[in-house]
Design a protein around this motif. Structure first.
Motif, PDB file in Angstrom:
ATOM      1  N   LEU A 234     136.643  35.605 -11.959  1.00 54.09           N
ATOM      2  CA  LEU A 234     135.445  34.800 -11.739  1.00 54.09           C
ATOM      3  C   LEU A 234     134.453  34.944 -12.886  1.00 54.09           C
ATOM      4  O   LEU A 234     133.879  33.965 -13.367  1.00 54.09           O
ATOM      5  CB  LEU A 234     134.765  35.221 -10.429  1.00 54.09           C
ATOM      6  CG  LEU A 234     135.508  34.986  -9.124  1.00 54.09           C
ATOM      7  CD1 LEU A 234     134.749  35.624  -7.970  1.00 54.09           C
ATOM      8  CD2 LEU A 234     135.704  33.491  -8.873  1.00 54.09           C
ATOM      9  N   TYR A 235     134.252  36.174 -13.310  1.00 52.51           N
ATOM     10  CA  TYR A 235     133.293  36.464 -14.374  1.00 52.51           C
ATOM     11  C   TYR A 235     133.709  35.766 -15.669  1.00 52.51           C
ATOM     12  O   TYR A 235     132.884  35.217 -16.392  1.00 52.51           O
ATOM     13  CB  TYR A 235     133.227  37.981 -14.559  1.00 52.51           C
ATOM     14  CG  TYR A 235     132.003  38.500 -15.271  1.00 52.51           C
ATOM     15  CD1 TYR A 235     130.782  37.831 -15.243  1.00 52.51           C
ATOM     16  CD2 TYR A 235     132.067  39.709 -15.970  1.00 52.51           C
ATOM     17  CE1 TYR A 235     129.674  38.335 -15.889  1.00 52.51           C
ATOM     18  CE2 TYR A 235     130.958  40.227 -16.618  1.00 52.51           C
ATOM     19  CZ  TYR A 235     129.762  39.535 -16.574  1.00 52.51           C
ATOM     20  OH  TYR A 235     128.669  40.047 -17.225  1.00 52.51           O
ATOM     21  N   ASP A 277     126.731  40.246  -6.412  1.00 54.25           N
ATOM     22  CA  ASP A 277     125.623  39.292  -6.444  1.00 54.25           C
ATOM     23  C   ASP A 277     125.450  38.682  -7.832  1.00 54.25           C
ATOM     24  O   ASP A 277     125.080  37.510  -7.955  1.00 54.25           O
ATOM     25  CB  ASP A 277     124.320  39.974  -6.008  1.00 54.25           C
ATOM     26  CG  ASP A 277     124.286  40.228  -4.502  1.00 54.25           C
ATOM     27  OD1 ASP A 277     124.959  39.495  -3.762  1.00 54.25           O
ATOM     28  OD2 ASP A 277     123.588  41.161  -4.073  1.00 54.25           O
ATOM     29  N   ASP A 278     125.703  39.456  -8.896  1.00 52.43           N
ATOM     30  CA  ASP A 278     125.630  38.892 -10.250  1.00 52.43           C
ATOM     31  C   ASP A 278     126.570  37.693 -10.384  1.00 52.43           C
ATOM     32  O   ASP A 278     126.177  36.624 -10.866  1.00 52.43           O
ATOM     33  CB  ASP A 278     126.046  39.936 -11.303  1.00 52.43           C
ATOM     34  CG  ASP A 278     125.215  41.199 -11.276  1.00 52.43           C
ATOM     35  OD1 ASP A 278     125.190  41.858 -10.229  1.00 52.43           O
ATOM     36  OD2 ASP A 278     124.598  41.526 -12.306  1.00 52.43           O
ATOM     37  N   ILE A 279     127.810  37.880  -9.960  1.00 55.16           N
ATOM     38  CA  ILE A 279     128.812  36.831 -10.112  1.00 55.16           C
ATOM     39  C   ILE A 279     128.511  35.662  -9.188  1.00 55.16           C
ATOM     40  O   ILE A 279     128.671  34.494  -9.581  1.00 55.16           O
ATOM     41  CB  ILE A 279     130.225  37.403  -9.852  1.00 55.16           C
ATOM     42  CG1 ILE A 279     130.589  38.416 -10.939  1.00 55.16           C
ATOM     43  CG2 ILE A 279     131.258  36.285  -9.794  1.00 55.16           C
ATOM     44  CD1 ILE A 279     131.873  39.182 -10.677  1.00 55.16           C
ATOM     45  N   ILE A 280     128.067  35.938  -7.977  1.00 57.17           N
ATOM     46  CA  ILE A 280     127.735  34.857  -7.048  1.00 57.17           C
ATOM     47  C   ILE A 280     126.628  33.979  -7.620  1.00 57.17           C
ATOM     48  O   ILE A 280     126.691  32.742  -7.549  1.00 57.17           O
ATOM     49  CB  ILE A 280     127.354  35.436  -5.672  1.00 57.17           C
ATOM     50  CG1 ILE A 280     128.604  36.027  -5.000  1.00 57.17           C
ATOM     51  CG2 ILE A 280     126.722  34.364  -4.776  1.00 57.17           C
ATOM     52  CD1 ILE A 280     128.317  36.852  -3.764  1.00 57.17           C
ATOM     53  N   ARG A 331     121.207  41.171 -12.889  1.00 57.69           N
ATOM     54  CA  ARG A 331     121.416  40.644 -11.546  1.00 57.69           C
ATOM     55  C   ARG A 331     120.186  39.876 -11.055  1.00 57.69           C
ATOM     56  O   ARG A 331     120.303  38.806 -10.457  1.00 57.69           O
ATOM     57  CB  ARG A 331     121.716  41.810 -10.598  1.00 57.69           C
ATOM     58  CG  ARG A 331     121.937  41.439  -9.155  1.00 57.69           C
ATOM     59  CD  ARG A 331     122.076  42.684  -8.264  1.00 57.69           C
ATOM     60  NE  ARG A 331     122.832  43.731  -8.929  1.00 57.69           N
ATOM     61  CZ  ARG A 331     122.302  44.886  -9.334  1.00 57.69           C
ATOM     62  NH1 ARG A 331     121.022  45.148  -9.110  1.00 57.69           N
ATOM     63  NH2 ARG A 331     123.037  45.773  -9.954  1.00 57.69           N
ATOM     64  N   ASN A 332     119.022  40.412 -11.317  1.00 54.31           N
ATOM     65  CA  ASN A 332     117.804  39.840 -10.757  1.00 54.31           C
ATOM     66  C   ASN A 332     117.291  38.636 -11.531  1.00 54.31           C
ATOM     67  O   ASN A 332     116.749  37.703 -10.932  1.00 54.31           O
ATOM     68  CB  ASN A 332     116.743  40.926 -10.614  1.00 54.31           C
ATOM     69  CG  ASN A 332     116.986  41.795  -9.400  1.00 54.31           C
ATOM     70  OD1 ASN A 332     116.570  41.467  -8.308  1.00 54.31           O
ATOM     71  ND2 ASN A 332     117.708  42.900  -9.579  1.00 54.31           N
ATOM     72  N   VAL A 333     117.462  38.623 -12.842  1.00 58.62           N
ATOM     73  CA  VAL A 333     117.042  37.415 -13.560  1.00 58.62           C
ATOM     74  C   VAL A 333     117.994  36.262 -13.243  1.00 58.62           C
ATOM     75  O   VAL A 333     117.567  35.107 -13.148  1.00 58.62           O
ATOM     76  CB  VAL A 333     116.923  37.670 -15.080  1.00 58.62           C
ATOM     77  CG1 VAL A 333     118.281  37.734 -15.773  1.00 58.62           C
ATOM     78  CG2 VAL A 333     116.063  36.584 -15.733  1.00 58.62           C
ATOM     79  N   LEU A 334     119.267  36.551 -13.041  1.00 56.07           N
ATOM     80  CA  LEU A 334     120.201  35.511 -12.602  1.00 56.07           C
ATOM     81  C   LEU A 334     119.795  34.958 -11.238  1.00 56.07           C
ATOM     82  O   LEU A 334     119.857  33.746 -11.003  1.00 56.07           O
ATOM     83  CB  LEU A 334     121.624  36.068 -12.535  1.00 56.07           C
ATOM     84  CG  LEU A 334     122.367  36.246 -13.853  1.00 56.07           C
ATOM     85  CD1 LEU A 334     123.638  37.052 -13.626  1.00 56.07           C
ATOM     86  CD2 LEU A 334     122.697  34.912 -14.496  1.00 56.07           C
TER      87      LEU A 334
END
Length: 375
Positions: A234-235, A277-280, A331-334
């Motif tokens: 996915l990544y 969550d990063d990938i989602i 993760r959070n900026v995404l």
């Protein structure tokens, strides 16, 4: 109904963050509470306030990563100084690595050192094993291409640019880029390298990598992928789209990446269960970057990410609950981007043309439209 900020001024966002944290704390203390769930915008704003209040405590690269993405989302010049901090840092690095290429055993030594600091976990071990046939690849890709591409994105050539370009053109990245073990160890990084090589005009590897990636991860073998390999696949897929967009600088063709978008759509249930969550967030952003703003996958990913917000930490922690900002900024900026995608993306920032930064550029960079004297 909870308040919202009509502007993105920090004072308004701080006020909203206080309301968000208060309501969240109340709901957490009272299991019978019927408090209104936070909207996507409120979650996004709370994360922004937390990150920006703590930005100066984060390393230069993290500040630059955040500032670049926020500039490309908003076009607000207040974020350009974060990019300038990153430029100053990478200029020093490029000066060291590019200008010493011709020293005996320099590449060999630097590659060995870069491999040694990859870590000791399962992913690091897989990467070290995959790199054994191509030990110098990490120097040309993760060092030279990485620093030079970031300098180029901001509108410059860095120190010893031509020497570096000559070295990159002479080194064939294809054997490592198309090796199945390499792809299964770091799929996203490899597609970044392929696009960076095109960006710097030192090689054309994107098509070769795409063919090798599809061969390494055929869709009809998905049932054989464990969670780690499913995430790696996915990544890698998201980064085909991200790299083609110049990392959120422009939309790209939905038709060109239909093979990826269809895969995300068909596998969204497993993605929401097994991906981080990063990938989602990246899956949802992929639809925005291809102009499919109303695709149902976006809403599904947004709902999942908003539900991952932790009111105690005012951000989305790691899968193990770690709220560390250095590790969690990505993760959070995404999440912020996914929850509040703009109508227009902004290229750059081109720091030589920006009022806030043009007087403070490192002396060793040259605007791309000027012939570099440092060769």
């Amino acid at each position: 109904m909870l308040a919202t900020c009509k502007s993105k001024s920090l004072s308004c966002l701080i006020g909203l963050s206080f309301i968000v944290s208060s309501v969240s704390a109340f709901a957490a203390d009272d299991p019978k509470s019927t408090a209104t769930p936070l909207t996507h915008q409120q979650v996004r704003s709370a994360i922004q306030v937390n990150l920006e209040q703590n930005m100066y405590s984060l390393p230069p690269r993290i500040q630059g990563h955040y500032g670049l993405r926020m500039y490309r989302m908003t076009g607000d010049e207040k974020y350009t100084n974060a990019a300038l901090i990153d430029l100053i840092t990478i200029t020093e690095r490029q000066n060291y690595f590019a200008c010493n290429i011709d020293k005996p055993k320099f590449i060999e030594q630097q590659a060995s050192e870069a491999i040694s600091v990859l870590g000791k976990g399962p992913r690091a071990k897989a990467r070290k094993k995959a790199l054994k046939p191509f030990p110098e690849f990490i120097f040309y890709s993760d060092i030279l291409l990485r620093y030079a591409s970031r300098t180029d994105e901001l509108g410059f050539m860095g120190p010893c640019h031509q020497k570096m370009v000559t070295a990159l053109k002479a080194y064939d990245l294809k054997p490592a880029l198309t090796d199945p073990k390499m792809i299964k160890a770091w799929a996203a990084q490899l597609i970044n390298y392929a696009y960076w090589a095109e960006q710097l005009e030192v090689g054309n590897y994107v098509d070769d990598y795409k063919q090798a990636f599809i061969a390494a991860y055929p869709n009809d073998k998905d049932n054989e992928l464990d969670k780690r390999q499913f995430r790696n696949k996915l990544y890698g897929m998201t980064h085909f789209i991200f790299a083609a967009s110049g990392y959120y600088q422009q939309e790209v063709s939905a038709k060109e990446f239909k093979w990826i978008l269809d895969y995300f759509d068909d596998n969204i249930d497993r993605i929401l269960t097994d991906a981080t969550d990063d990938i989602i967030s990246e899956v949802g952003i992929s639809f925005y970057l291809t102009g499919l703003r109303d695709h149902p996958v976006i809403k599904k990913t947004q709902n999942h990410i908003a539900a991952s917000f932790n009111s105690e930490y005012q951000l989305i922690p790691s899968p193990r609950g770690n709220p560390d900002m250095v590790m969690g900024e990505h993760r959070n900026v995404l999440a912020m981007m996914l929850l509040d995608w703009p109508e227009t993306l902004h290229k750059g920032p081109y720091l030589a043309e920006t009022k806030a930064t043009k007087k403070y550029l490192p002396v060793q960079v040259t605007p791309k439209n000027v012939t570099s004297k440092n060769k």
